[in-house]
Design an enzyme around this catalytic site. Structure first.
Site, PDB file in Angstrom:
ATOM      1  N   GLU A   1      -7.128   4.673   7.786  1.00 34.39           N
ATOM      2  CA  GLU A   1      -6.819   5.493   7.671  1.00 34.39           C
ATOM      3  C   GLU A   1      -7.829   6.858   7.105  1.00 34.39           C
ATOM      4  O   GLU A   1      -8.028   7.827   7.492  1.00 34.39           O
ATOM      5  CB  GLU A   1      -5.921   5.992   6.187  1.00 34.39           C
ATOM      6  CG  GLU A   1      -4.092   6.030   7.569  1.00 34.39           C
ATOM      7  CD  GLU A   1      -2.853   5.549   7.016  1.00 34.39           C
ATOM      8  OE1 GLU A   1      -2.923   5.636   5.449  1.00 34.39           O
ATOM      9  OE2 GLU A   1      -1.480   4.721   7.672  1.00 34.39           O
TER      10      GLU A   1
ATOM     11  N   ASN B   1       0.818  -1.389  -0.312  1.00 34.40           N
ATOM     12  CA  ASN B   1       0.230  -0.086  -0.163  1.00 34.40           C
ATOM     13  C   ASN B   1       0.885   1.262   0.212  1.00 34.40           C
ATOM     14  O   ASN B   1       1.458   1.661   1.145  1.00 34.40           O
ATOM     15  CB  ASN B   1      -0.934   0.111   1.595  1.00 34.40           C
ATOM     16  CG  ASN B   1      -2.184   0.800   1.203  1.00 34.40           C
ATOM     17  OD1 ASN B   1      -1.831   1.952   0.574  1.00 34.40           O
ATOM     18  ND2 ASN B   1      -1.971   1.640   3.152  1.00 34.40           N
ATOM     19  N   TRP B   2       0.446   2.591  -1.150  1.00 31.70           N
ATOM     20  CA  TRP B   2       2.151   2.750  -1.128  1.00 31.70           C
ATOM     21  C   TRP B   2       1.225   4.906  -0.716  1.00 31.70           C
ATOM     22  O   TRP B   2       2.023   5.529  -0.279  1.00 31.70           O
ATOM     23  CB  TRP B   2       2.119   3.033  -2.619  1.00 31.70           C
ATOM     24  CG  TRP B   2       3.187   2.528  -3.373  1.00 31.70           C
ATOM     25  CD1 TRP B   2       3.781   1.735  -2.518  1.00 31.70           C
ATOM     26  CD2 TRP B   2       3.845   2.026  -5.383  1.00 31.70           C
ATOM     27  NE1 TRP B   2       4.498   0.264  -3.724  1.00 31.70           N
ATOM     28  CE2 TRP B   2       4.982   2.040  -4.816  1.00 31.70           C
ATOM     29  CE3 TRP B   2       3.885   3.463  -5.644  1.00 31.70           C
ATOM     30  CZ2 TRP B   2       5.412   1.231  -6.260  1.00 31.70           C
ATOM     31  CZ3 TRP B   2       4.069   3.337  -7.306  1.00 31.70           C
ATOM     32  CH2 TRP B   2       5.240   2.389  -7.220  1.00 31.70           C
ATOM     33  N   LYS B   3       0.253   4.413   0.431  1.00 31.58           N
ATOM     34  CA  LYS B   3      -0.535   6.000   0.662  1.00 31.58           C
ATOM     35  C   LYS B   3      -0.187   6.369  -0.316  1.00 31.58           C
ATOM     36  O   LYS B   3      -0.474   6.559  -1.455  1.00 31.58           O
ATOM     37  CB  LYS B   3      -0.525   5.421   1.958  1.00 31.58           C
ATOM     38  CG  LYS B   3       0.293   4.196   2.654  1.00 31.58           C
ATOM     39  CD  LYS B   3      -0.091   4.643   4.250  1.00 31.58           C
ATOM     40  CE  LYS B   3      -0.174   3.507   4.974  1.00 31.58           C
ATOM     41  NZ  LYS B   3       0.321   3.369   6.357  1.00 31.58           N
TER      42      LYS B   3
ATOM     43  N   GLY C   1       2.359   1.888  10.739  1.00 28.84           N
ATOM     44  CA  GLY C   1       2.899   3.344  10.386  1.00 28.84           C
ATOM     45  C   GLY C   1       3.374   3.430  11.909  1.00 28.84           C
ATOM     46  O   GLY C   1       4.726   4.784  11.746  1.00 28.84           O
TER      47      GLY C   1
ATOM     48  N   HIS D   1      -9.240   1.003   5.226  1.00 29.13           N
ATOM     49  CA  HIS D   1      -7.975   1.344   5.859  1.00 29.13           C
ATOM     50  C   HIS D   1      -8.456   2.350   7.028  1.00 29.13           C
ATOM     51  O   HIS D   1      -9.429   2.960   6.883  1.00 29.13           O
ATOM     52  CB  HIS D   1      -7.525   2.084   4.944  1.00 29.13           C
ATOM     53  CG  HIS D   1      -5.985   1.500   4.982  1.00 29.13           C
ATOM     54  ND1 HIS D   1      -5.801   2.888   5.940  1.00 29.13           N
ATOM     55  CD2 HIS D   1      -5.139   0.803   5.042  1.00 29.13           C
ATOM     56  CE1 HIS D   1      -4.637   2.383   5.823  1.00 29.13           C
ATOM     57  NE2 HIS D   1      -3.668   1.749   5.197  1.00 29.13           N
TER      58      HIS D   1
ATOM     59  N   GLY E   1       2.598  -1.184   4.079  1.00 26.17           N
ATOM     60  CA  GLY E   1       2.705   0.081   3.993  1.00 26.17           C
ATOM     61  C   GLY E   1       4.033   0.877   3.295  1.00 26.17           C
ATOM     62  O   GLY E   1       4.788   0.051   2.457  1.00 26.17           O
ATOM     63  N   GLY E   2       4.391   1.556   4.782  1.00 24.39           N
ATOM     64  CA  GLY E   2       5.877   1.767   4.561  1.00 24.39           C
ATOM     65  C   GLY E   2       7.215   0.776   4.090  1.00 24.39           C
ATOM     66  O   GLY E   2       7.933   0.506   3.114  1.00 24.39           O
TER      67      GLY E   2
ATOM     68  N   SER F   1       3.155  -2.567   9.929  1.00 21.17           N
ATOM     69  CA  SER F   1       4.531  -2.456  10.561  1.00 21.17           C
ATOM     70  C   SER F   1       5.529  -3.763  10.278  1.00 21.17           C
ATOM     71  O   SER F   1       6.157  -4.844  11.167  1.00 21.17           O
ATOM     72  CB  SER F   1       5.509  -1.902  11.888  1.00 21.17           C
ATOM     73  OG  SER F   1       4.611  -0.716  12.191  1.00 21.17           O
TER      74      SER F   1
ATOM     75  N   GLU G   1      -5.800  -5.929  10.602  1.00 19.98           N
ATOM     76  CA  GLU G   1      -5.159  -4.411  10.323  1.00 19.98           C
ATOM     77  C   GLU G   1      -4.694  -3.743  11.941  1.00 19.98           C
ATOM     78  O   GLU G   1      -5.748  -2.577  12.142  1.00 19.98           O
ATOM     79  CB  GLU G   1      -4.896  -2.822   9.794  1.00 19.98           C
ATOM     80  CG  GLU G   1      -4.343  -3.871   8.282  1.00 19.98           C
ATOM     81  CD  GLU G   1      -3.953  -2.837   6.952  1.00 19.98           C
ATOM     82  OE1 GLU G   1      -2.376  -2.878   7.441  1.00 19.98           O
ATOM     83  OE2 GLU G   1      -4.170  -1.878   6.618  1.00 19.98           O
TER      84      GLU G   1
HETATM   85  C1  PEP Z   1      -0.807  -0.092   5.900  1.00 21.89           C
HETATM   86  O1  PEP Z   1      -0.771   0.721   5.427  1.00 21.89           O
HETATM   87  O2  PEP Z   1      -1.408  -0.882   5.544  1.00 21.89           O
HETATM   88  C2  PEP Z   1      -0.005  -0.629   6.697  1.00 21.89           C
HETATM   89  C3  PEP Z   1       0.641  -1.671   7.658  1.00 21.89           C
HETATM   90  O3  PEP Z   1       1.475   0.187   6.930  1.00 21.89           O
HETATM   91  P1  PEP Z   1       2.525   0.031   7.662  1.00 21.89           P
HETATM   92  O4  PEP Z   1       3.471  -1.448   7.341  1.00 21.89           O
HETATM   93  O5  PEP Z   1       3.577   0.652   7.262  1.00 21.89           O
HETATM   94  O6  PEP Z   1       2.047  -0.272   9.438  1.00 21.89           O
END
Ligand code: PEP
Length: 247
Positions: free
Chosen positions: A96, A9-11, A170, A94, A231-232, A210, A164
């Site tokens: 966010e 997920n590049w957000k 994040g 999501h 994500g990251g 994460s 999640e």
């Molecule tokens: C996400 O955006 O769904 C996520 C899990 O982010 P991260 O891996 O950065 O925690």
């Protein structure tokens, strides 16, 4: 047997140039992967990333979609628009989106049903906040998100669930292997009550929060964890290490 599925997920990150360059680097690295692989990118980057990923294992996904076929919904994207570019997956609900953009279980439900009706695979996100976990409300929160968010779904196996925990997204704070397994097993049990044992046993459930190159092996070794929503770590070549978690 559930085939593992690793999705990035590049957000709101990357540009056409940096995104295409990363996909070029990732392509040879994920060549021999034994799992399904997707990158969910900002909508405006979809055409460029679909071209960049052509001929590889990487499928391009979106991060959201509207439920209506078309109409006066400024700023929104329809399933038809996504499909026109060969999009296969779409993240729905999501945390966010729930936290900053007013997404509710009802809108998650509308988006999920519309994605399924259009042969897109929704990656439906569920998870509790830290406050909810600390006050022992995790199961109740998940019950509601699953019951309301998936109401009216006819074939559960056509979607993917991403568990999640909001406190792990994040933050660098990953759920332990045991915490993730225990909660995902609970989700499967709840899905079994809602959709029957057979469907619950076949549906893929990812862990997200994460997840990275260092902790992916332990998480992926858990019985009920079928993949990751990343994500990251999907913004760098570490993503390929996660895709190759079994090597
Ligand atoms: C996400 O955006 O769904 C996520 C899990 O982010 P991260 O891996 O950065 O925690």
């Amino acid at each position: 047997m559930r085939r593992p599925f690793i999705a990035g997920n590049w957000k709101m990150n990357m540009t056409a140039e940096s995104g295409a360059a990363l996909i070029k680097e990732l392509k040879p690295l994920v060549k021999g992967a034994k799992c399904d692989v997707a990158l969910c990118v900002p909508a405006i980057l979809i055409p460029t990333m679909v071209r960049a990923a052509k001929g590889s294992r990487i499928k391009i996904g979106a991060q959201n979609m509207h439920w209506a076929k078309n109409g006066a919904y400024t700023g929104e994207i329809s399933a038809e628009m996504l499909k026109e570019y060969g999009v296969k997956y779409v993240i729905i609900g999501h945390s966010e989106r729930r936290q900053y953009f007013g997404e509710t279980d009802q809108t998650v439900n509308q988006r999920t049903l519309a994605a399924l009706a259009n042969d897109l695979t929704p990656i439906v996100c569920v998870g509790e906040t830290l406050e909810e976990r600390e006050s022992s409300k995790t199961n109740a929160v998940l019950d509601k998100q699953l019951t309301d968010g998936l109401a009216g779904v006819e074939d559960l196996t056509k979607l993917v669930i991403a568990y999640e925990p909001v406190w792990a997204i994040g933050t660098g704070k990953t759920a332990t292997d045991e915490q993730a397994q225990e909660t995902i097993a609970y989700i499967r049990k709840k899905l079994s009550k809602l959709f029957g044992h057979k469907a619950a046993n076949r549906v893929k459930i990812q862990y997200g929060g994460s997840m990275n190159a260092a902790n992916c092996k332990g998480l992926m070794a858990q019985k009920d964890i079928d993949g990751g929503l990343i994500g990251g770590a999907s913004l760098k070549t570490d993503f390929a290490t996660i895709v190759n978690f079994d090597k």
